[in-house]
Design an enzyme around this catalytic site. Structure first.
Site, PDB file in Angstrom:
ATOM      1  N   GLU A   1      -2.289  11.142   3.960  1.00 35.69           N
ATOM      2  CA  GLU A   1      -3.259  10.657   4.939  1.00 35.69           C
ATOM      3  C   GLU A   1      -3.312  11.657   6.090  1.00 35.69           C
ATOM      4  O   GLU A   1      -2.292  12.228   6.474  1.00 35.69           O
ATOM      5  CB  GLU A   1      -2.858   9.266   5.440  1.00 35.69           C
TER       6      GLU A   1
ATOM      7  N   GLU B   1       0.865  -1.177   0.000  1.00 37.75           N
ATOM      8  CA  GLU B   1       0.000   0.000   0.000  1.00 37.75           C
ATOM      9  C   GLU B   1       0.902   1.226   0.000  1.00 37.75           C
ATOM     10  O   GLU B   1       1.928   1.256   0.681  1.00 37.75           O
ATOM     11  CB  GLU B   1      -0.903   0.005   1.240  1.00 37.75           C
TER      12      GLU B   1
END
Length: 291
Positions: free
Chosen positions: A172, A167
Site C-alpha cells: 500500500e 484484510e
C-alpha cells in the site's frame, strides 16, 4: 527476485470455477461458522515451504482487456468506505494489458458525479486461496492523491464485516508520502480505527521509477511480508480467536488505484498529476507444501 525484467513463465489455463484449482484454493463449499469459535492454541512455526511452480498466475502475455477467467471488477463510485473520489470501471480505458504488463490507470474525468475514474480488479470466485505465497511485481504511480494497493480480502466474510474477517495488504502506498511502502494486516483486534494496527513500512527510493517485487507468505502460523525478497513484516497467529486471527478462511486478490480518500487524500489531491498508472508485470500464487 531482482527488479529487472524477468523471463515469463508459461501462462496457466484456468477454469472459471475456482473449485477446479488444486490444493491451495479453498473448497467452493462453505458453511456458516460461529464467529465466537476460538483456536485452542497457535500452531507451531513449521517453516513452511512453497511449491516451485505457481498454482495460479497471470503473466499478462496477451493484449487487450484483462483475462476474464482470472479477473473481475468492483464497479462504482460510492466512496468505498474511505471518502474516495474515483469511480471504478471495467473499461480498458482504466485497465488494459499490452507489452507484457497490466496497466491500471487513474484519470481525471467525470463519471456519474465522481471527478476521477480508475479500476479495482479482483480475483473473487476466480482465484480464492487458503494459505500460500503471493507475488506481484509492480511499479507504482506518483503524485499527491494517488493511493495504489495490492491486497487481499476474505471471499466469504464468515466472521462478519470489516475488519472482523480480516484484510491483508501486500503493498500500500500514498502519493503524499512518496517511496514509503506499507505492508499491513487488519483484524477486529488489530486495526487503525482502535489504534492497534499491525504493519511495517519501508522507504523504496525507486518505488515509482522501477519495478519491485511485493510478496506475502501466508501460513497457519503467520503472515509475513517481503519487498524484493527481503522480509520486513511478520504477524504471528497468537492462538486466540478470530478477532486476532481470521486468516483461516479463503481470501482473494485485489489490484487498484484509489484517488483521494481518508488516507490517500490526507494532504489533498493534485489534479495536475493525472493520469497516473500502476504497472504490473505479473501476479503469481504458489501453494503451501503439505507437511
Amino acid at each position: 527476485m531482482p527488479a529487472t525484467k524477468v523471463n515469463k513463465i508459461q501462462r496457466f489455463g484456468l477454469s472459471k470455477a475456482s473449485c477446479m484449482l488444486p490444493l491451495l484454493l479453498a473448497s467452493c463449499a462453505t458453511g456458516s461458522q460461529d464467529s465466537s469459535a476460538s483456536t485452542a492454541q497457535a500452531p507451531p512455526d513449521e517453516n513452511r515451504a512453497f511449491a516451485a511452480t505457481p498454482v495460479w498466475a497471470d503473466e499478462f502475455d496477451y493484449t487487450g482487456a484483462p483475462d476474464t477467467a482470472r479477473w473481475g471488477y468492483d464497479i462504482g463510485g460510492s466512496g468505498w468506505g474511505n471518502n474516495e473520489l474515483q469511480y471504478y470501471t471495467n473499461s480498458t480505458h482504466n485497465a488494459h494489458v499490452a507489452d507484457g504488463r497490466l496497466t491500471i490507470t487513474a484519470r481525471q474525468e467525470d463519471k456519474e458525479g465522481n471527478a476521477y475514474t480508475s479500476a479495482r480488479m479482483v480475483t473473487k470466485n476466480k482465484g480464492d486461496f487458503l494459505y500460500g505465497r503471493f507475488e506481484v511485481r509492480a511499479r507504482l504511480p506518483t503524485g499527491k492523491g494517488t493511493w495504489p494497493a495490492i491486497w487481499m480480502l476474505p471471499t466469504d466474510s464468515e466472521y462478519g464485516g470489516w475488519p472482523k474477517s480480516g484484510e491483508i495488504d501486500i503493498m500500500e502506498h500514498v502519493g503524499h508520502d512518496q517511496n514509503r511502502v506499507h505492508v499491513t494486516v487488519h483484524t477486529e483486534a488489530y486495526n487503525h480505527s482502535i489504534g492497534t494496527q499491525q504493519g511495517k513500512s519501508k522507504i523504496i527510493p525507486t518505488a515509482s521509477a522501477e519495478f519491485h517485487l511485493y510478496r506475502v507468505d501466508w501460513t497457519p502460523t503467520a503472515v509475513r511480508g517481503y519487498i524484493d525478497d527481503e522480509q520486513m513484516f511478520e504477524f504471528v497467529n497468537e492462538g486466540k480467536d478470530y478477532s486476532s486471527w481470521p486468516f483461516d478462511k479463503r481470501f482473494h486478490l485485489l489490484l487498484n488505484i484509489a484517488v483521494g480518500g481518508n488516507w490517500g487524500g490526507a494532504e489533498g489531491v493534485d489534479p495536475t498529476v493525472f493520469p497516473q498508472a500502476m504497472e504490473v508485470d505479473y501476479v503469481r500464487v504458489y501453494e503451501m507444501v503439505p507437511q
